[in-house]
Design an enzyme around this catalytic site. Structure first.
Site, PDB file in Angstrom:
ATOM      1  N   ASP A 244       3.379   9.378  -0.672  1.00  0.00           N
ATOM      2  CA  ASP A 244       2.175   8.622  -0.322  1.00  0.00           C
ATOM      3  C   ASP A 244       1.988   7.525  -1.363  1.00  0.00           C
ATOM      4  O   ASP A 244       2.118   7.798  -2.564  1.00  0.00           O
ATOM      5  CB  ASP A 244       0.952   9.556  -0.350  1.00  0.00           C
ATOM      6  CG  ASP A 244      -0.042   9.251   0.765  1.00  0.00           C
ATOM      7  OD1 ASP A 244      -0.163   8.069   1.128  1.00  0.00           O
ATOM      8  OD2 ASP A 244      -0.697  10.190   1.246  1.00  0.00           O
TER       9      ASP A 244
ATOM     10  N   HIS B 228       0.815  -1.221   0.000  1.00  0.00           N
ATOM     11  CA  HIS B 228       0.000   0.000   0.000  1.00  0.00           C
ATOM     12  C   HIS B 228       0.845   1.265   0.000  1.00  0.00           C
ATOM     13  O   HIS B 228       0.333   2.351  -0.266  1.00  0.00           O
ATOM     14  CB  HIS B 228      -0.935   0.009   1.210  1.00  0.00           C
ATOM     15  CG  HIS B 228      -2.040  -0.988   1.095  1.00  0.00           C
ATOM     16  ND1 HIS B 228      -3.332  -0.629   0.762  1.00  0.00           N
ATOM     17  CD2 HIS B 228      -2.054  -2.341   1.211  1.00  0.00           C
ATOM     18  CE1 HIS B 228      -4.088  -1.725   0.718  1.00  0.00           C
ATOM     19  NE2 HIS B 228      -3.337  -2.768   0.988  1.00  0.00           N
TER      20      HIS B 228
HETATM   21  C1  GDG Z   1      -2.317   3.832   3.322  1.00  0.00           C
HETATM   22  C2  GDG Z   1      -1.263   4.486   2.412  1.00  0.00           C
HETATM   23  C3  GDG Z   1      -2.897   4.408   0.524  1.00  0.00           C
HETATM   24  C4  GDG Z   1      -8.948  10.064   7.517  1.00  0.00           C
HETATM   25  N1  GDG Z   1      -9.432  10.837   8.523  1.00  0.00           N
HETATM   26  C5  GDG Z   1     -10.633  10.348   8.809  1.00  0.00           C
HETATM   27  C6  GDG Z   1     -10.888   9.267   7.968  1.00  0.00           C
HETATM   28  N2  GDG Z   1      -9.843   9.109   7.193  1.00  0.00           N
HETATM   29  C7  GDG Z   1      -9.800   8.118   6.119  1.00  0.00           C
HETATM   30  C8  GDG Z   1      -9.794   8.808   4.773  1.00  0.00           C
HETATM   31  C9  GDG Z   1      -9.196   7.718   3.887  1.00  0.00           C
HETATM   32  C10 GDG Z   1      -8.259   7.017   4.853  1.00  0.00           C
HETATM   33  O1  GDG Z   1      -8.630   7.352   6.183  1.00  0.00           O
HETATM   34  C11 GDG Z   1      -6.822   7.478   4.680  1.00  0.00           C
HETATM   35  O2  GDG Z   1      -6.320   6.883   3.551  1.00  0.00           O
HETATM   36  P1  GDG Z   1      -5.054   7.471   2.814  1.00  0.00           P
HETATM   37  O3  GDG Z   1      -4.908   6.779   1.525  1.00  0.00           O
HETATM   38  O4  GDG Z   1      -5.211   8.941   2.637  1.00  0.00           O
HETATM   39  O5  GDG Z   1      -3.795   7.248   3.768  1.00  0.00           O
HETATM   40  P2  GDG Z   1      -3.219   6.082   4.758  1.00  0.00           P
HETATM   41  O6  GDG Z   1      -4.032   5.913   5.970  1.00  0.00           O
HETATM   42  O7  GDG Z   1      -1.799   6.486   4.998  1.00  0.00           O
HETATM   43  O8  GDG Z   1      -3.281   4.736   3.895  1.00  0.00           O
HETATM   44  C12 GDG Z   1      -1.941   5.294   1.315  1.00  0.00           C
HETATM   45  C13 GDG Z   1      -3.829   3.647   1.457  1.00  0.00           C
HETATM   46  O9  GDG Z   1      -3.104   2.956   2.483  1.00  0.00           O
HETATM   47  C14 GDG Z   1      -4.663   2.645   0.709  1.00  0.00           C
HETATM   48  O10 GDG Z   1      -3.873   1.788  -0.053  1.00  0.00           O
HETATM   49  O11 GDG Z   1      -3.668   5.234  -0.325  1.00  0.00           O
HETATM   50  O12 GDG Z   1      -0.984   5.838   0.438  1.00  0.00           O
HETATM   51  O13 GDG Z   1      -0.382   5.318   3.171  1.00  0.00           O
HETATM   52  O14 GDG Z   1     -10.163   6.818   3.474  1.00  0.00           O
HETATM   53  O15 GDG Z   1     -11.083   9.210   4.434  1.00  0.00           O
HETATM   54  N3  GDG Z   1     -12.021   8.559   7.985  1.00  0.00           N
HETATM   55  C15 GDG Z   1     -12.960   8.938   8.874  1.00  0.00           C
HETATM   56  N4  GDG Z   1     -12.781   9.995   9.733  1.00  0.00           N
HETATM   57  C16 GDG Z   1     -11.653  10.728   9.727  1.00  0.00           C
HETATM   58  O16 GDG Z   1     -11.518  11.706  10.475  1.00  0.00           O
HETATM   59  N5  GDG Z   1     -14.098   8.252   8.922  1.00  0.00           N
END
Ligand code: GDG
Length: 459
Positions: free
Chosen positions: A363, A155
């Site tokens: 990322d 990821h």
């Molecule tokens: C890893 C990789 C890759 C965030 N704040 C809240 C909340 N979130 C949710 C977002 C999104 C998720 O969390 C974060 O996903 P990201 O992709 O931005 O980042 P990572 O957590 O670092 O994820 C990344 C991912 O895995 C998938 O392969 O894209 O690069 O680092 O869905 O919306 N959700 C809620 N409340 C919040 O305050 N409900």
């Protein structure tokens, strides 16, 4: 239909928590359709020996979890996972802790996972292992004699060889990837970095079908950019709850434009640089003072790890400084929030925003960028400002692509986004929405599982 077995460090319950990260959200949706088994750590730390799987069922999905003992939690999870591989794979060799004890814990837990999972496997299963905590799991399963098709998806980014080779046991780590049948990366750049490593460091080769060979082993490797459930986010954004949130928000904004950032509180997400860019924006484009508000939602994560405690302090100082410098009695430029909101509320806030500011320093993909797009009002969409170092930038070409380190430039792009004419906003949004809808979570999962199953059938 073959049973899908998903293995990840953490197993979220079937009710994802408001703070659930990208992986949890993605897998929850992925398992509902298949009568699958999801195996991983329960999130509990116990005294003594962890490791007897606890089985629960929800609908047609089986969950099997094990607890970890204290030392394993420190060495495997907080140690090698979060303090070695996470920073290193995000190009932060300066923050990586190289400690052989950590590696010992990493190896121990992967062996424990293999042993516990092994008891639950059935002929015909297809196993899909997720992410950097579990790189050696495939090798451990093979050692126990399991011959089922094994896929691995990373990821996070795969770093270029010059970075990866700072790790003391890099060859052992990459060698253990070669036992999988299929390795998925987020982007072509990650795939290229992996291929380059295999050529340069292992003396291996890559053929024109994407088969990578070294040490007498070969593995298929391909980019599978992860997606979101675009339709679900679009529905969330117009849900009653979302509307309530966005009404409350616009009331409090009193006609001002909203810029939104939503990130786990993590040093890879470029938050200090983002605040710095916003400060430059207010300083270099003073007409905007009193007219724009930045809402930064940053739920804390990995709070046991010292580097995360530090970044939290840094952000508190930076947001306090900027607010102290620019606030008026009736306007505060930054609303900085350390808690999670539920997904409907987030979607409503995305839709109420004129700009989505997604500026990680590195990322794997970044799902927030895609969620921001999916939540927009097609008639009056907001503008996405996106770091070139997010995997999502390779797909979302309609975004304003920025270098997050160049904070003067990001400041200019904020100004440009605020002034962008409606026609251009619509056109850019349509491009992005097409990509987000076509390459959604279902397409990602189906593509990976189909490829793995085909390889398994032919191998
Ligand atoms: C890893 C990789 C890759 C965030 N704040 C809240 C909340 N979130 C949710 C977002 C999104 C998720 O969390 C974060 O996903 P990201 O992709 O931005 O980042 P990572 O957590 O670092 O994820 C990344 C991912 O895995 C998938 O392969 O894209 O690069 O680092 O869905 O919306 N959700 C809620 N409340 C919040 O305050 N409900």
């Amino acid at each position: 239909m073959k049973r899908l077995v998903v293995v990840s460090n953490r197993v979220a319950s079937n009710e994802p928590k408001a703070s659930a990260g990208g992986l949890a959200v993605a897998l929850d949706a992925a398992l509902r359709e298949s009568e699958g088994l999801w195996f991983g750590w329960s999130g509990k730390v116990v005294d003594g020996i962890g490791g007897t799987p606890r089985i629960t069922r929800s609908g047609n999905v089986t969950f099997a979890t094990i607890d970890l003992e204290n030392q394993d939690f420190d060495d495997y999870y907080n140690g090698y996972g979060n303090r070695t591989l996470w920073p290193l794979f995000h190009y932060r060799a300066d923050l990586a802790v190289f400690d052989r004890r950590y590696y010992g814990g990493y190896h121990r837990v992967n062996a424990l996972f293999a042993q516990c999972l092994g008891q639950l496997l059935k002929p015909g299963d297809v196993i899909w292992v997720h992410d950097f905590h579990l790189i050696p799991l495939g090798e451990e399963l093979r050692k126990l004699g399991h011959k089922l098709p094994l896929g691995f998806f990373l990821h996070i980014p795969f770093p270029v060889p010059q970075i990866l080779t700072t790790l003391f046991n890099h060859k052992k780590l990459v060698r253990s990837l070669l036992v999988y049948d299929l390795i998925g990366f987020q982007t072509d750049s990650d795939l290229r970095a992996f291929e380059e490593y295999v050529r340069l460091e292992l003396g291996g080769s890559v053929d024109n079908r994407g088969v990578i060979s070294a040490y007498g082993m070969s593995v298929h490797a391909q980019a599978f950019p992860i997606g979101i459930d675009a339709q679900q986010i679009a529905n969330f954004a117009v849900s009653k709850q979302a509307q309530r949130q966005s009404e409350r928000m616009s009331k409090s904004l009193a006609g001002r434009d909203l810029i939104i950032g939503v990130d786990r509180l993590d040093y890879t997400k470029g938050l200090p640089e983002r605040l710095n860019a916003f400060e430059k924006f207010l300083s270099n484009f003073p007409d905007n003072r009193g007219r724009v508000t930045l809402l930064q939602i940053a739920p804390p994560s990995r709070s046991d790890v010292p580097e995360y405690v530090e970044i939290r302090h840094e952000l508190e100082t930076a947001s306090g400084h900027i607010n102290g410098r620019f606030s008026e009695f009736d306007w505060v430029p930054i609303r900085y929030i350390n808690k999670a909101y539920n997904r409907q509320a987030l979607a409503g806030l995305f839709r109420a925003s004129r700009i989505g500011l997604v500026t990680p320093l590195r990322d794997g993909m970044n799902l927030v960028a895609k969620e921001f797009v999916a939540a927009q009002n097609p008639e009056d969409p907001g503008v996405l400002i996106l770091s070139r170092f997010a995997g999502a930038a390779q797909q979302l070409v309609g975004a304003l692509i920025v270098n997050p380190h160049d904070t003067d430039d990001v400041a200019k792009y904020i100004e440009r986004a605020l002034l962008m004419p409606l026609d251009e906003r619509r056109e850019r949004w349509r491009d992005m929405m097409k990509s987000v809808s076509e390459n959604d979570l279902t397409a990602w999962r189906e593509n990976f599982v189909r490829t793995l199953t085909d390889i398994g059938a032919s191998g």
